[in-house]
Design an enzyme around this catalytic site. Structure first.
Site, short mmCIF file in Angstrom:
data_model
loop_
_atom_site.label_atom_id
_atom_site.label_comp_id
_atom_site.label_asym_id
_atom_site.label_seq_id
_atom_site.Cartn_x
_atom_site.Cartn_y
_atom_site.Cartn_z
N ARG A 361 70.25 54.34 -0.34
CA ARG A 361 71.68 54.39 -0.61
C ARG A 361 72.40 53.84 0.60
O ARG A 361 72.14 54.29 1.72
CB ARG A 361 72.15 55.83 -0.86
CG ARG A 361 71.54 56.43 -2.10
CD ARG A 361 72.14 57.78 -2.42
NE ARG A 361 71.35 58.42 -3.46
CZ ARG A 361 71.48 59.68 -3.85
NH1 ARG A 361 72.40 60.43 -3.27
NH2 ARG A 361 70.73 60.20 -4.79
N GLN A 379 63.53 62.33 -2.37
CA GLN A 379 63.93 63.69 -2.73
C GLN A 379 62.78 64.38 -3.45
O GLN A 379 61.91 63.72 -4.00
CB GLN A 379 65.11 63.65 -3.70
CG GLN A 379 66.37 63.06 -3.14
CD GLN A 379 67.45 62.98 -4.22
OE1 GLN A 379 67.21 62.48 -5.30
NE2 GLN A 379 68.63 63.48 -3.91
N HIS A 383 63.59 65.39 -13.26
CA HIS A 383 64.49 65.37 -14.41
C HIS A 383 63.84 66.11 -15.55
O HIS A 383 62.70 65.84 -15.89
CB HIS A 383 64.83 63.93 -14.79
CG HIS A 383 65.62 63.24 -13.73
ND1 HIS A 383 65.04 62.49 -12.75
CD2 HIS A 383 66.95 63.28 -13.46
CE1 HIS A 383 65.98 62.06 -11.92
NE2 HIS A 383 67.14 62.53 -12.31
N HIS A 509 69.19 67.04 -14.00
CA HIS A 509 68.76 66.43 -12.74
C HIS A 509 68.67 67.57 -11.74
O HIS A 509 69.60 68.37 -11.67
CB HIS A 509 69.79 65.44 -12.19
CG HIS A 509 70.24 64.39 -13.17
ND1 HIS A 509 70.09 63.05 -12.91
CD2 HIS A 509 70.83 64.47 -14.38
CE1 HIS A 509 70.60 62.34 -13.92
NE2 HIS A 509 71.06 63.19 -14.82
#
Length: 636
Positions: A361, A379, A383, A509
Site C-alpha cells: 500500500r 496480514q 475471508h 474480512h
RNA sequence: GCUGGCGUAGCUCAACGGUAGAGCAGCUGAUUUGUAAUCAGCAGGUUGUAGGUUCAACUCCUAUCGCCAGCUCCA
C-alpha cells in the site's frame, strides 16, 4: 439576599448567605490549596463563582482527573498569553487539553524556533510567578464578536459564529483575554510544573484544505515530582521504541532505497515466521484453510472490486505488454475467485480462506513509521464466506479466537470500536444498515462494550476495530472485523440453498494480529524486547567459565540443539560476567552456565534473563522446565 | 502530501568557517576468568547526495533523498 443551603462533599449541609463566593466558603472551611475549582450540582465552575441557590458542592482538586484537565487548560492559556506578549500579531485559535498535556494552535507567518520556545517557557514562568488572578466574565455573543474583531482575532470570531448561546464567557489574566468556557485555576500561581514539549504544524480545524497553524505542545502537572515522573516515562518509552530495539537486537533494518519497507534480519525473520506459525496452528483448530493468491492483477479486477475507485491513491501500478496491472493492497478480491471457481452449496459454508500474502500500500511519505506503518507487509488475513444466518456464529467464534490470541501475548485490556459508513462507499444504504446492525448485535450478544466511530468504516462495509493497551498503556489498533455484502455482489458470488435456489453469501474480512510487521513492532514495545521463550529467536545461550569446560559445554549445546531448542554456545575466552552481560543485553531468556562444578556433576546452572539464578540441574530437567514454560504461554 | 527539526565511523555523540575526534562495537595479542563490561594495541569517515558562496565548508546558502515529532490518513 437570603441564606441558601449548600450540601458539602462530606454529606453535611451548611447555610451560607447567597452571593458568597465558593472561594470564601472554601477558606472558611479550611479546604486545602490543591482545590482549584468546584462543581455545583455536578457542573464544573471557578472558585470565583458566587453561590446563589441551594445546591450540592464538590471540590475539584489538582490531583483529580478533572483538576488536571483544568490545570492543563489553564497552562495552555498561560502559554497563549506568553506567546502574544512576546510575539504581537500572532493570533490564537484553539487550545485544548490532551492526554498528559495540552496544545495551543497559533496563526503566525513563520513557525516557532526552539529558541523562541525557550523564551515562551521563561515568559510563562514569569507570568505564573506574578500570580495573576484569572477572572471570568460573561458577555453577549455579539459584543464578544465585536471585541475579538477589534483585536484582530479572526479565528475567535469564526468560532463565536458557530456558538449557539447568546452569552459567552471570557477569561482575563492580567491584560490578556481569551474566549473560553472554563473553568480555570483561580490564579496563574497554581500553575507550577510544566514544560513545552514540541512544535508542529496543524491544519485549522484539522482539515488539510485549510491553512496551516503553528501548534505548540506542552505538559503540566501539580508538582515538580509528577512532571519529572512523566518525563521519565517518556524516556522509558524511548528505550522500548521498537525501532531502537530492532537495531540493537539485530531484528530488522531499513534502507533509504526502499523507504518504509523493512528488511528482516535472520533473528527478526525468525520471530516473524514464528508469529505466522502460531496463527497457522490456530487456523487448524478454528477451521481455516490457507490459500495463496497472485501478487498483481489486471486493473479490471480492481475496477470490479471498487478498489480502483476508492483505494487507488494507496495502490502501486505497473504497465506491461500494453496492459495495466495493480499490485494487491488487499487479498479479498483474489479470494472471491477461489470461491467462484466452482459451484458452491450451502453445505460448503462457511468457507474460511486465510492468506499471508504480501500486500503493498502506498502511504504518503510522512505517515510511515518503523514497523507500525509500512508500505509492504502481510496480514494474518482471512475471508469468511458464509450464509447470512451464519454471521452470528462466525462472529462469536472470531471473538473467541481473538481473545485467545491477545491472552497469549498478554494484552490484557482492549477497547472496541464500531466504525460505520464512510463518505466514499459502495453498495446500498439499506445493505449498509443491515451490516452495521449485524455487527452491533454480535458485540452486544458477547457483552462487549464499544464506541461508535462514525464514518470510519472500510469502503465496502462497516468494521469492528480492536485496540489493545500495551505495557505503557498506549493504545494500538490490531484486529479488524469487517462485514461485506458488496464484494459478493460485485463478483456475483452465490451458493445453492437447501431449497435448490441460488443465494448470495456474505463476506467477513478479518485479521487478528493485523499486519505481522505492525504487530511485531507493538509486541517488541510491549515486552521491551524481552520476547517470551517460545518466540525468542535464541532461547538459551550455553556459556563456559573457562576453556576447561568447553568439551562438556559443546555436548550440552549439541543435546539442546538436537531436541529442537534454539541455542547458542559462548565458549569465548572471556570472564563469565562479560558473557552474562552480553546475553542479558541481547535479552536471551536463559543463560546456561557451565563451570567445573557443573562438569563434575553433569549439570548446568541456568540464569533467567532478568537476573534470577536457578539451582544447578541436569539438561533433562532444564528441558522439562522450558517445555512447561512454552506450554504455559501457549496454553496447549 | 503539509509544518518543523535532524542526517559526522556499525552504534551513541564531539568538533560549528582554518584540512574530523571520543566511548562502545569490530580486529589482533595478552589474560583462564563463577552470574551485567580484564588489559593493551590496531583498524575504521570524499561529514546523506548534488550544486553554490568563500582563499578555505562538517560548519553558510539552494535543491534533493532519508529519518524524527506532529497534521492529515490508516493495518
Amino acid at each position: 439576599m437570603g441564606n441558601i443551603q449548600v450540601r458539602l462533599p462530606d454529606g453535611k449541609t451548611t447555610e451560607v448567605s447567597s452571593g458568597l463566593k465558593i472561594q470564601e466558603l472554601a477558606a472558611s472551611l479550611g479546604i486545602d490549596s490543591n482545590v482549584i475549582a468546584a462543581k455545583i450540582d455536578g457542573v464544573a465552575v471557578d472558585l470565583d463563582r458566587a453561590l446563589s441557590r441551594d445546591c450540592t458542592l464538590d471540590w475539584i482538586s489538582l490531583n483529580s482527573p478533572e483538576g488536571l484537565d483544568i490545570l492543563r487548560h489553564s497552562t495552555a492559556h498561560l502559554m497563549a498569553q506568553a506567546v502574544q506578549d512576546l510575539f504581537p500579531g500572532t493570533q490564537v485559535t484553539i487550545g485544548p487539553t490532551i492526554e498528559d498535556g495540552f496544545y495551543y494552535d497559533f496563526k503566525r507567518d513563520r513557525s516557532f524556533t526552539p529558541e523562541e520556545i525557550e523564551k515562551i517557557e521563561a515568559c510563562m514562568r514569569e507570568l505564573a510567578a506574578l500570580n495573576l488572578k484569572v477572572a471570568r466574565e460573561e458577555i453577549a455573543r455579539e459584543s464578544a464578536i465585536e471585541l475579538f474583531r477589534r483585536m484582530g482575532e479572526e479565528y475567535k470570531v469564526e468560532i463565536l459564529g458557530d456558538i449557539p448561546e447568546e452569552t459567552v464567557s471570557l477569561y482575563r489574566q492580567g491584560d490578556w483575554v481569551d474566549l473560553c468556557r472554563g473553568p480555570h485555576v483561580p490564579s496563574t500561581g497554581a500553575i507550577r510544573a510544566f514544560k513545552l514539549t514540541g512544535v508542529a504544524g496543524a491544519y485549522w480545524r484539522g482539515d488539510e484544505k485549510n491553512e496551516m497553524l503553528q501548534r505548540i505542545y506542552g505538559t503540566s502537572w501539580p508538582t515538580e515530582e509528577a512532571l519529572r515522573e512523566h518525563l521519565r516515562l517518556l524516556e522509558e518509552a524511548k528505550k522500548r521504541d521498537h525501532r531502537r530495539l530492532g537495531r540493537e537486537l539485530d531484528l530488522f533494518s531499513f534502507h533509504p532505497l526502499a523507504p518504509a519497507s523493512p528488511f528482516f534480519h535472520p533473528k527478526g525473520a525468525f520471530v516473524y515466521n514464528e508469529l505466522v506459525s502460531y496463527m497457522r496452528r490456530l487456523y487448524l483448530r478454528y477451521g481455516y484453510q490457507e490459500v495463496i493468491t497472485p501478487q498483481i492483477f489486471d486493473v479490471e479486477l480492481w475496477r470490479r472490486s471498487g478498489h480502483y475507485d476508492h483505494f487507488k491513491e494507496n495502490m502501486y501500478f505497473t504497465r506491461i505488454e500494453e496492459r495495466e496491472f495493480g499490485v494487491k493492497p488487499m487479498n479479498c478480491p483474489g479470494h472471491t475467485f477461489i470461491y467462484a471457481s466452482k459451484k458452491r452449496s450451502y453445505r460448503d459454508l462457511p468457507l474460511r480462506y486465510a492468506d499471508f500474502g504480501r500486500l503493498h500500500r502506498f502511504e504518503k511519505s510522512g505517515v510511515t513509521a518503523g514497523l507500525t506503518r509500512v508500505r509492504s507487509f502481510s496480514q494474518d488475513d482471512a475471508h469468511i464466506f458464509c450464509a447470512p444466518d451464519q454471521i452470528e456464529g462466525e462472529m462469536a467464534a472470531l471473538l473467541k479466537m481473538l481473545r485467545e490470541v491477545y491472552q497469549t501475548f498478554q494484552f490484557t485490556e482492549m477497547q472496541v470500536k464500531l466504525s460505520t459508513r464512510p463518505d466514499h462507499f459502495i453498495g446500498s444504504l439499506e445493505v449498509w444498515g443491515r451490516a452495521e446492525d449485524s455487527l452491533a448485535q454480535s458485540l452486544k450478544k458477547e457483552g462487549i462494550a464499544y464506541q461508535v466511530n462514525p464514518g470510519d468504516g472500510a469502503f465496502y462495509g462497516p468494521k469492528i476495530d480492536f485496540v489493545v493497551l500495551d505495557a505503557l498503556r498506549r493504545g494500538w489498533q490490531l484486529a479488524t472485523i469487517q462485514l461485506d455484502f458488496s464484494m459478493p455482489e460485485r463478483f456475483d458470488l452465490s451458493y445453492v440453498t437447501p431449497g435448490g435456489t441460488e443465494a448470495r453469501p456474505v463476506m467477513i474480512h478479518r485479521a487478528i494480529l493485523g499486519s505481522i510487521e505492525r504487530f511485531m513492532g507493538i509486541l517488541i514495545e510491549h515486552c521491551a524486547g524481552a520476547l517470551p521463550v517460545w518466540l525468542a529467536p535464541v532461547q538459551v545461550r550455553v556459556m563456559t567459565v573457562t576453556d576447561e569446560q568447553k568439551e562438556y559445554a559443546q555436548k550440552v549445546f549439541e543435546e539442546l540443539k538436537a531436541l529442537g531448542w534454539r541455542v547458542e554456545l559462548d565458549g569465548r575466552n572471556e570472564k563469565l560476567g562479560y558473557k552474562i552481560r552480553e546475553a542479558q543485553v541481547e535479552k536471551i531468556p536463559y543463560a546456561a552456565v557451565i563451570g567445573d562444578r557443573e562438569v563434575k556433576e553433569q549439570t548446568i546452572s541456568p540464569r533467567r534473563r532478568g537476573g534470577e539464578n536457578l539451582k544447578p540441574m541436569c539438561v533433562k530437567d532444564f528441558v522439562e522446565m522450558l517445555k512447561a514454560e512454552v506450554t504455559q504461554a501457549l496454553g496447549n
